[in-house]
Write a protein that holds these residues in place. Sequence first.
Motif, PDB file in Angstrom:
ATOM      1  N   UNK A  36       0.829  -1.206   0.000  1.00 37.54           N
ATOM      2  CA  UNK A  36       0.000   0.000   0.000  1.00 37.54           C
ATOM      3  C   UNK A  36       0.867   1.260   0.000  1.00 37.54           C
ATOM      4  N   UNK A  37       1.895   1.292   0.848  1.00 38.52           N
ATOM      5  CA  UNK A  37       2.745   2.477   0.940  1.00 38.52           C
ATOM      6  C   UNK A  37       3.590   2.658  -0.322  1.00 38.52           C
ATOM      7  N   UNK A  38       3.997   1.550  -0.924  1.00 38.10           N
ATOM      8  CA  UNK A  38       4.726   1.646  -2.199  1.00 38.10           C
ATOM      9  C   UNK A  38       3.819   2.233  -3.274  1.00 38.10           C
ATOM     10  N   UNK A  39       2.561   1.774  -3.301  1.00 34.43           N
ATOM     11  CA  UNK A  39       1.597   2.290  -4.277  1.00 34.43           C
ATOM     12  C   UNK A  39       1.347   3.780  -4.072  1.00 34.43           C
ATOM     13  N   UNK A  40       1.134   4.197  -2.808  1.00 32.52           N
ATOM     14  CA  UNK A  40       0.876   5.605  -2.521  1.00 32.52           C
ATOM     15  C   UNK A  40       2.099   6.461  -2.824  1.00 32.52           C
ATOM     16  N   UNK A  41       3.293   5.925  -2.575  1.00 34.62           N
ATOM     17  CA  UNK A  41       4.525   6.656  -2.892  1.00 34.62           C
ATOM     18  C   UNK A  41       4.656   6.848  -4.395  1.00 34.62           C
ATOM     19  N   UNK A  42       4.283   5.823  -5.157  1.00 31.89           N
ATOM     20  CA  UNK A  42       4.301   5.946  -6.621  1.00 31.89           C
ATOM     21  C   UNK A  42       3.308   7.000  -7.090  1.00 31.89           C
ATOM     22  N   UNK A  43       2.147   7.048  -6.432  1.00 35.76           N
ATOM     23  CA  UNK A  43       1.153   8.072  -6.760  1.00 35.76           C
ATOM     24  C   UNK A  43       1.731   9.464  -6.528  1.00 35.76           C
ATOM     25  N   UNK A  44       2.431   9.640  -5.400  1.00 36.76           N
ATOM     26  CA  UNK A  44       3.027  10.938  -5.080  1.00 36.76           C
ATOM     27  C   UNK A  44       4.073  11.338  -6.111  1.00 36.76           C
ATOM     28  N   UNK A  45       4.965  10.386  -6.454  1.00 39.24           N
ATOM     29  CA  UNK A  45       6.024  10.682  -7.432  1.00 39.24           C
ATOM     30  C   UNK A  45       5.427  10.993  -8.797  1.00 39.24           C
ATOM     31  N   UNK A  46       4.449  10.192  -9.217  1.00 35.02           N
ATOM     32  CA  UNK A  46       3.818  10.420 -10.519  1.00 35.02           C
ATOM     33  C   UNK A  46       3.083  11.758 -10.560  1.00 35.02           C
ATOM     34  N   UNK A  47       2.439  12.121  -9.453  1.00 28.48           N
ATOM     35  CA  UNK A  47       1.728  13.405  -9.389  1.00 28.48           C
ATOM     36  C   UNK A  47       2.690  14.561  -9.589  1.00 28.48           C
ATOM     37  N   UNK A  48       3.840  14.488  -8.939  1.00 26.07           N
ATOM     38  CA  UNK A  48       4.838  15.556  -9.065  1.00 26.07           C
ATOM     39  C   UNK A  48       5.427  15.593 -10.471  1.00 26.07           C
ATOM     40  N   UNK A  49       5.871  14.442 -10.973  1.00 23.56           N
ATOM     41  CA  UNK A  49       6.542  14.399 -12.270  1.00 23.56           C
ATOM     42  C   UNK A  49       5.609  14.778 -13.414  1.00 23.56           C
ATOM     43  N   UNK A  50       4.395  14.226 -13.415  1.00 26.46           N
ATOM     44  CA  UNK A  50       3.469  14.484 -14.519  1.00 26.46           C
ATOM     45  C   UNK A  50       3.029  15.947 -14.557  1.00 26.46           C
ATOM     46  N   UNK A  51       2.734  16.505 -13.387  1.00 26.83           N
ATOM     47  CA  UNK A  51       2.323  17.909 -13.366  1.00 26.83           C
ATOM     48  C   UNK A  51       3.497  18.835 -13.666  1.00 26.83           C
ATOM     49  N   UNK A  52       4.707  18.436 -13.281  1.00 23.30           N
ATOM     50  CA  UNK A  52       5.887  19.210 -13.674  1.00 23.30           C
ATOM     51  C   UNK A  52       6.062  19.206 -15.186  1.00 23.30           C
ATOM     52  N   UNK A  53       5.788  18.068 -15.827  1.00 28.77           N
ATOM     53  CA  UNK A  53       5.887  17.993 -17.285  1.00 28.77           C
ATOM     54  C   UNK A  53       4.878  18.924 -17.948  1.00 28.77           C
ATOM     55  N   UNK A  54       3.666  18.992 -17.384  1.00 29.51           N
ATOM     56  CA  UNK A  54       2.656  19.916 -17.916  1.00 29.51           C
ATOM     57  C   UNK A  54       3.138  21.360 -17.771  1.00 29.51           C
ATOM     58  N   UNK A  55       3.648  21.709 -16.598  1.00 32.05           N
ATOM     59  CA  UNK A  55       4.088  23.076 -16.331  1.00 32.05           C
ATOM     60  C   UNK A  55       5.272  23.444 -17.216  1.00 32.05           C
ATOM     61  N   UNK A  56       6.261  22.540 -17.332  1.00 34.71           N
ATOM     62  CA  UNK A  56       7.444  22.813 -18.157  1.00 34.71           C
ATOM     63  C   UNK A  56       7.050  22.951 -19.618  1.00 34.71           C
ATOM     64  N   UNK A  57       6.180  22.060 -20.090  1.00 35.55           N
ATOM     65  CA  UNK A  57       5.777  22.087 -21.500  1.00 35.55           C
ATOM     66  C   UNK A  57       5.093  23.402 -21.860  1.00 35.55           C
ATOM     67  N   UNK A  85       3.588  18.343  -1.265  1.00 34.71           N
ATOM     68  CA  UNK A  85       3.454  18.547   0.175  1.00 34.71           C
ATOM     69  C   UNK A  85       2.405  17.638   0.821  1.00 34.71           C
ATOM     70  N   UNK A  86       1.204  17.630   0.283  1.00 42.38           N
ATOM     71  CA  UNK A  86       0.075  16.990   0.957  1.00 42.38           C
ATOM     72  C   UNK A  86       0.209  15.473   0.973  1.00 42.38           C
ATOM     73  N   UNK A  87       0.443  14.856  -0.192  1.00 40.59           N
ATOM     74  CA  UNK A  87       0.490  13.393  -0.266  1.00 40.59           C
ATOM     75  C   UNK A  87       1.645  12.799   0.546  1.00 40.59           C
ATOM     76  N   UNK A  88       2.896  13.313   0.421  1.00 41.90           N
ATOM     77  CA  UNK A  88       3.986  12.719   1.224  1.00 41.90           C
ATOM     78  C   UNK A  88       3.746  12.805   2.721  1.00 41.90           C
ATOM     79  N   UNK A  89       3.228  13.933   3.199  1.00 38.26           N
ATOM     80  CA  UNK A  89       2.957  14.084   4.629  1.00 38.26           C
ATOM     81  C   UNK A  89       1.904  13.082   5.085  1.00 38.26           C
ATOM     82  N   UNK A  90       0.872  12.885   4.298  1.00 38.51           N
ATOM     83  CA  UNK A  90      -0.181  11.943   4.665  1.00 38.51           C
ATOM     84  C   UNK A  90       0.302  10.496   4.602  1.00 38.51           C
ATOM     85  N   UNK A  91       1.246  10.200   3.724  1.00 42.13           N
ATOM     86  CA  UNK A  91       1.808   8.848   3.671  1.00 42.13           C
ATOM     87  C   UNK A  91       2.551   8.535   4.965  1.00 42.13           C
ATOM     88  N   UNK A  92       3.376   9.489   5.416  1.00 41.29           N
ATOM     89  CA  UNK A  92       4.134   9.292   6.652  1.00 41.29           C
ATOM     90  C   UNK A  92       3.197   9.122   7.835  1.00 41.29           C
TER      91      UNK A  92
END
Length: 341
Positions: A36-57, A85-92
């Motif tokens: 579960x924590x691995x899945x949620x961590x992947x969600x957090x990383x994907x959220x950051x990377x994908x939205x960064x790609x949108x912003x950079x593009x 901020x929100x997802x990593x804090x809630x995972x911990x």
Amino acid sequence: MDIIEYQQNITVQYCFPDINSSCKKEVRSGPGNALLFIFLSCISVCTVLLNLLVIISISHFKQLHTPTNLLILSLAAADLLVGTFVIPVNIVQLRDSCWYLGKMACYAIPVISYFSMAASLYSMVLIAVDRYIAVSDPLHYSARVSFYKTVLLIIPAWSFCFFYTVTFLYFNDHFLPSQISNRCYGECILVIKKSMIIVDLILFFLAPCSAILVLYSVIFFVARRQARAVTIVRKGNVSRKRGAKVANSSENKAAKTLGVVIFVYLACYIPFYISSLSVENVTTSSIVWTVFGWLVYMNSSLNPVIYAIFYPWFRTSVKFVLTCRIFEFSSSMLNLFSGHV
């Protein structure tokens, strides 16, 4: 994993063993929790990377500097806050129920969480208005909606969201510094009264979402009417009619894509609001917040996925970013629409 097995995988420790007033730490162990924590961590990383790609593009390529894409950038920026901020804090906190970030962060994280959610919704309202003008009055769209006018709308929109968030949390009695839950050292639990949930539901969910749904109903009605008009027209200049079809197809596709974004948003948020009305108070440690709150957070990672599926320019720009072609000279002038309508 059933309830008995889940409870057996919880071992009681202390958040700060050297402090007498430390809270008990409920460590959730076992292979199920690990996955579960691995899945949620992947969600957090994907959220950051994908939205960064949108912003950079959108920020880098001049071809994407349009009012609509600027609003999409605003939405991605709000989603980036959630992933950073929100997802990593809630995972911990979900992993061992302890708060390690101190008292100031205990007040700051709820503000960031509510602010980012409000900014997402407000960005969608502006996107709906933008698409309504583009589809209903395409001839005057460029005169009525410009890049700089959109910037001047986004700034007060974000300011209003911040003001709303601070006001909402301030008038919620349990958010006041003297009443926030800190019965022991290492605890940070926000309690939201049902009365404030109802106010939030009416003023910052039902009202704007109703406006969005009404606007998109009009958009699809107008788009269907325009499609019929293009089909009926059989005389006149062929090239002009073909250009009208292309323009109409492009606007309708954008409206449908952003309509999917709205639908996904509602699907993620409605369960949280419905379930929160069934209890007296909602706390950040309750089952309502744990289950349906995560559904709300996952919405921030779904938006860029929708762009990747429906927008060819996003897929093309991602290739340029990942291959570092954006560092080439004049890369900002690259054509992202060649071969696409």
